[in-house]
Design a protein around this motif. Structure first.
Motif, PDB file in Angstrom:
ATOM      1  N   ALA A 401      51.315  30.101 -23.203  1.00 44.37           N
ATOM      2  CA  ALA A 401      52.704  30.600 -23.588  1.00 44.37           C
ATOM      3  C   ALA A 401      52.566  31.431 -22.249  1.00 44.37           C
ATOM      4  O   ALA A 401      53.882  31.460 -20.996  1.00 44.37           O
ATOM      5  N   ILE A 402      52.348  32.713 -21.946  1.00 45.66           N
ATOM      6  CA  ILE A 402      51.955  33.969 -21.375  1.00 45.66           C
ATOM      7  C   ILE A 402      52.206  33.294 -20.056  1.00 45.66           C
ATOM      8  O   ILE A 402      53.124  33.888 -19.208  1.00 45.66           O
ATOM      9  N   GLY A 403      51.248  32.280 -19.657  1.00 43.79           N
ATOM     10  CA  GLY A 403      51.234  31.882 -18.359  1.00 43.79           C
ATOM     11  C   GLY A 403      52.802  31.241 -17.594  1.00 43.79           C
ATOM     12  O   GLY A 403      53.173  31.561 -17.000  1.00 43.79           O
ATOM     13  N   SER A 404      52.984  30.502 -18.415  1.00 44.04           N
ATOM     14  CA  SER A 404      54.218  29.110 -18.178  1.00 44.04           C
ATOM     15  C   SER A 404      55.883  31.051 -18.342  1.00 44.04           C
ATOM     16  O   SER A 404      56.453  30.592 -17.554  1.00 44.04           O
ATOM     17  N   GLY A 405      55.285  31.819 -19.341  1.00 42.30           N
ATOM     18  CA  GLY A 405      56.064  33.086 -18.884  1.00 42.30           C
ATOM     19  C   GLY A 405      56.401  33.920 -17.717  1.00 42.30           C
ATOM     20  O   GLY A 405      57.732  34.320 -17.160  1.00 42.30           O
ATOM     21  N   ALA A 406      55.217  34.026 -17.744  1.00 51.54           N
ATOM     22  CA  ALA A 406      55.071  35.119 -16.267  1.00 51.54           C
ATOM     23  C   ALA A 406      55.417  33.696 -15.055  1.00 51.54           C
ATOM     24  O   ALA A 406      56.128  34.113 -14.260  1.00 51.54           O
ATOM     25  N   GLY A 407      54.817  33.155 -15.575  1.00 46.15           N
ATOM     26  CA  GLY A 407      54.893  32.238 -14.016  1.00 46.15           C
ATOM     27  C   GLY A 407      56.927  31.683 -13.628  1.00 46.15           C
ATOM     28  O   GLY A 407      58.166  31.545 -12.925  1.00 46.15           O
ATOM     29  N   LEU A 408      57.688  31.853 -15.258  1.00 45.54           N
ATOM     30  CA  LEU A 408      59.024  31.282 -14.687  1.00 45.54           C
ATOM     31  C   LEU A 408      59.698  32.578 -14.421  1.00 45.54           C
ATOM     32  O   LEU A 408      60.813  32.641 -13.081  1.00 45.54           O
ATOM     33  N   CYS A 409      59.159  33.662 -14.699  1.00 46.41           N
ATOM     34  CA  CYS A 409      59.780  34.359 -14.574  1.00 46.41           C
ATOM     35  C   CYS A 409      59.740  35.349 -12.804  1.00 46.41           C
ATOM     36  O   CYS A 409      60.346  35.134 -12.081  1.00 46.41           O
ATOM     37  N   LEU A 410      59.180  35.087 -12.914  1.00 48.61           N
ATOM     38  CA  LEU A 410      58.224  34.851 -10.222  1.00 48.61           C
ATOM     39  C   LEU A 410      58.577  33.724  -9.922  1.00 48.61           C
ATOM     40  O   LEU A 410      58.699  34.036  -8.880  1.00 48.61           O
ATOM     41  N   GLY A 411      58.673  32.612 -10.945  1.00 50.82           N
ATOM     42  CA  GLY A 411      59.219  31.670  -9.829  1.00 50.82           C
ATOM     43  C   GLY A 411      60.781  31.629 -10.015  1.00 50.82           C
ATOM     44  O   GLY A 411      61.069  31.359  -8.826  1.00 50.82           O
ATOM     45  N   ALA A 412      61.714  32.472 -10.554  1.00 54.22           N
ATOM     46  CA  ALA A 412      62.494  32.271 -10.775  1.00 54.22           C
ATOM     47  C   ALA A 412      63.282  33.223  -9.219  1.00 54.22           C
ATOM     48  O   ALA A 412      63.525  33.144  -9.023  1.00 54.22           O
ATOM     49  N   ALA A 413      61.986  34.067 -10.086  1.00 51.91           N
ATOM     50  CA  ALA A 413      62.955  35.880  -8.913  1.00 51.91           C
ATOM     51  C   ALA A 413      62.250  35.063  -7.657  1.00 51.91           C
ATOM     52  O   ALA A 413      63.031  35.647  -6.501  1.00 51.91           O
ATOM     53  N   ALA A 414      61.369  34.874  -7.235  1.00 54.67           N
ATOM     54  CA  ALA A 414      61.240  34.209  -5.431  1.00 54.67           C
ATOM     55  C   ALA A 414      62.267  33.230  -5.509  1.00 54.67           C
ATOM     56  O   ALA A 414      62.287  32.922  -4.290  1.00 54.67           O
ATOM     57  N   GLY A 415      62.092  32.499  -6.196  1.00 51.80           N
ATOM     58  CA  GLY A 415      63.168  30.999  -5.617  1.00 51.80           C
ATOM     59  C   GLY A 415      64.830  31.465  -5.431  1.00 51.80           C
ATOM     60  O   GLY A 415      65.727  31.833  -4.964  1.00 51.80           O
ATOM     61  N   GLY A 416      64.943  32.932  -6.298  1.00 55.27           N
ATOM     62  CA  GLY A 416      66.593  33.285  -6.583  1.00 55.27           C
ATOM     63  C   GLY A 416      66.586  34.060  -5.467  1.00 55.27           C
ATOM     64  O   GLY A 416      67.644  33.972  -4.676  1.00 55.27           O
ATOM     65  N   THR A 417      65.135  34.936  -5.352  1.00 57.87           N
ATOM     66  CA  THR A 417      65.618  35.661  -3.595  1.00 57.87           C
ATOM     67  C   THR A 417      65.645  34.938  -2.456  1.00 57.87           C
ATOM     68  O   THR A 417      66.554  35.014  -1.051  1.00 57.87           O
ATOM     69  N   ALA A 418      64.793  33.529  -2.609  1.00 54.86           N
ATOM     70  CA  ALA A 418      64.539  32.834  -1.111  1.00 54.86           C
ATOM     71  C   ALA A 418      65.694  32.260  -1.254  1.00 54.86           C
ATOM     72  O   ALA A 418      66.391  31.540   0.045  1.00 54.86           O
ATOM     73  N   GLY A 419      66.473  31.795  -2.262  1.00 55.13           N
ATOM     74  CA  GLY A 419      67.775  30.744  -2.533  1.00 55.13           C
ATOM     75  C   GLY A 419      68.934  31.808  -1.750  1.00 55.13           C
ATOM     76  O   GLY A 419      69.950  31.086  -1.028  1.00 55.13           O
ATOM     77  N   LEU A 420      68.727  33.486  -2.315  1.00 53.91           N
ATOM     78  CA  LEU A 420      70.648  33.934  -2.080  1.00 53.91           C
ATOM     79  C   LEU A 420      70.396  34.284  -0.236  1.00 53.91           C
ATOM     80  O   LEU A 420      71.019  33.501   0.472  1.00 53.91           O
ATOM     81  N   VAL A 421      68.535  34.216   0.119  1.00 55.87           N
ATOM     82  CA  VAL A 421      68.720  34.573   1.500  1.00 55.87           C
ATOM     83  C   VAL A 421      68.843  33.193   2.299  1.00 55.87           C
ATOM     84  O   VAL A 421      69.627  33.269   3.127  1.00 55.87           O
ATOM     85  N   GLY A 422      67.930  32.839   1.846  1.00 59.05           N
ATOM     86  CA  GLY A 422      68.348  31.377   2.686  1.00 59.05           C
ATOM     87  C   GLY A 422      69.827  30.753   2.902  1.00 59.05           C
ATOM     88  O   GLY A 422      70.172  30.520   3.461  1.00 59.05           O
ATOM     89  N   GLY A 423      69.956  30.353   1.169  1.00 56.37           N
ATOM     90  CA  GLY A 423      71.644  30.280   1.081  1.00 56.37           C
ATOM     91  C   GLY A 423      72.545  30.999   2.180  1.00 56.37           C
ATOM     92  O   GLY A 423      73.115  30.186   2.780  1.00 56.37           O
TER      93      GLY A 423
END
Length: 474
Positions: A401-423
């Motif tokens: 649960a802790i790892g999925s929550g942390a991975g969700l936050c980190l993945g969403a932040a990293a993916g959102g930033t990369a998608g924002l810049v890349g898009g």
């Protein structure tokens, strides 16, 4: 009447009344009334001393002259406090008209009014100075020197007088001595008898305490009674004797030297009155000086406040101009910034870039969050395997649960930033090169159409040949 007030018949023409305000006239009248009341009180004290007629009159005149001097000094101080810029000539003229007309001093007694007019004569030629202030200063110095000379002469005369050998009434001295001795004997005898009673009773009680065990305590009251009686007798006898001798001697000496004692009392009272008058005069002068200083300070402060007000008004005007200019410049800059922002928002390129950036952030952020959720859950579960033996397997789901929550936050932040810049970059580039991309697409479409046409023609030719070959074979 003119002679009584220190004037001559030739000075019959009346002096004009002073040109003073009603407030100043009322204050001067109160001042003169207070000085006259104090003078009258001092004169009554001297008259109650029953001095010889000539000496009593001299004392009364001296008191009146002192209070007249103090009143004139306070008059000068009051006029200068009301008008600090008054000239010496105007001051002298006002004082002359005040003292020699009845507008201000008319309510005073004839004797006090005469002392005032004697101190400042009506004839200006009798003044000791050019103006009234110099006249008062010279008058005070003259009177001071005259008093010193009179005291010196009186001291020389007294020192030259032979000792007093005049007989006195021995019967009166004896009566006074007996009366004084009797009163002192009775008073001191009563006091000493009381002290002897208390002391003797205490001493008798202490003495009676020694045989008290043998007398069953009866020696205590008997000792107190005997000691008290002896103490009363001894105290009364000694006190009465001392009081008789001392009171008689004191009464006789006081009666014999009563005139000298009375002269000493009068001298002390006269010095006290003179000291009081000098202190009052100095207080009046100090008060006037303080009033003038306060008026000058108020004028200076008022001028300074006016200057500061003018400076503040000018500064406020300058500040208002600067504020208006700054407001206009700020308004122009704000309008320009708003127009630029509106133009930027309406730009198609900006809109496309923002839309592409938002779409890229959402899509890539969602994917990154999903990947992070899965990978974080797997890593957390793997990390929870190690302490599973101690936690009875609870560490595995908790770690997942802790790892999925942390991975969700980190993945969403990293993916959102990369998608924002890349898009945003992709959208901007595509929109910027939309012409070239359209041309390429049109060329590709034309080539595809040509290839299709070629394929079709080739297929048609092949079909025709096949059909021709088949016909020829038949």
């Amino acid at each position: 009447m003119a002679a009584l007030l220190g004037e001559t018949p030739e000075e019959a023409p009346e002096v004009p009344e002073p040109d003073l305000s009603m407030e100043l006239q009322d204050q001067l009248k109160r001042c003169f009334t207070e000085h006259e009341a104090c003078c009258t009180k001092e004169q009554m004290k001297v008259q109650r001393l029953l001095l010889p007629h000539g000496r009593s009159r001299l004392e009364v005149d001296a008191i009146r002259d002192r209070y007249a001097e103090a009143a004139v000094i306070e008059l000068v101080t009051t006029l200068k406090s009301f008008d600090p810029d008054i000239s010496k000539d105007k001051l002298s003229g006002d004082i002359y008209r005040i003292l020699h007309s009845d507008a201000v001093v008319g309510h005073l007694s004839m004797s006090f009014k005469g002392s005032l007019r004697t101190y400042v004569p009506r004839n200006r030629s009798e003044w000791l100075g050019e103006d009234v202030e110099r006249h008062i200063a010279c008058k005070r110095a003259f009177l001071r020197v005259l008093n010193q000379q009179l005291r010196r002469v009186a001291g020389d005369l007294v020192s030259r007088l032979p000792p007093a050998t005049a007989p006195f009434d021995r019967t009166a001295v004896t009566r006074v001595a007996l009366l004084s001795a009797s009163g002192s004997s009775a008073l001191l005898g009563f006091y000493c008898g009381t002290v002897g009673l208390l002391g003797g009773s205490a001493a008798g009680t202490l003495v009676g305490a020694i045989p008290a065990p043998l007398t069953l305590g009866l020696s205590l009251p008997i000792g107190a009674i005997v000691g008290g009686g002896l103490g009363v007798a001894a105290g009364t006898l000694m006190g009465g004797a001392c009081g008789f001798v001392g009171g008689g001697a004191t009464g006789a000496a006081t009666y014999v030297y009563r005139a000298d004692l009375q002269d000493g009392i009068v001298y002390v009272k006269g010095n006290a009155a003179a000291t009081s008058t000098r202190l009052r005069t100095r207080a009046f002068e100090t008060t006037g000086y303080l009033k003038v200083s306060a008026i000058d300070a108020v004028d200076v402060a008022r001028g300074r406040a006016l200057e500061l007000t003018q400076s503040a008004t000018e500064a406020m005007s300058s500040a208002g101009v600067v504020t208006v200019s700054a407001a206009k410049g700020t308004k122009a800059k704000a309008a320009k910034l708003g127009a630029d922002l509106l133009e930027t928002a309406q730009d198609r390129k900006t809109q496309v870039t923002a839309a592409a950036a938002a779409g890229g952030a959402v899509v890539v952020g969602a994917g990154g969050g999903a990947v992070g959720f899965v990978s974080g859950g797997a890593i957390g579960a793997a990390c929870g395997v190690l302490p599973a033996l101690f936690t009875f397997g609870l560490s595995i789901p908790i770690g997942a649960a802790i790892g999925s929550g942390a991975g969700l936050c980190l993945g969403a932040a990293a993916g959102g930033t990369a998608g924002l810049v890349g898009g945003g970059t992709t959208g901007y580039s595509v929109y910027a090169h939309r012409g070239d991309i359209g041309s390429c697409l049109s060329g590709a479409r034309c080539r595809a159409d040509q290839f299709v046409s070629l394929v079709r023609s080739t297929a048609s030719d092949v079909k025709t040949r096949l059909i021709g070959d088949k016909g020829g074979t038949d």
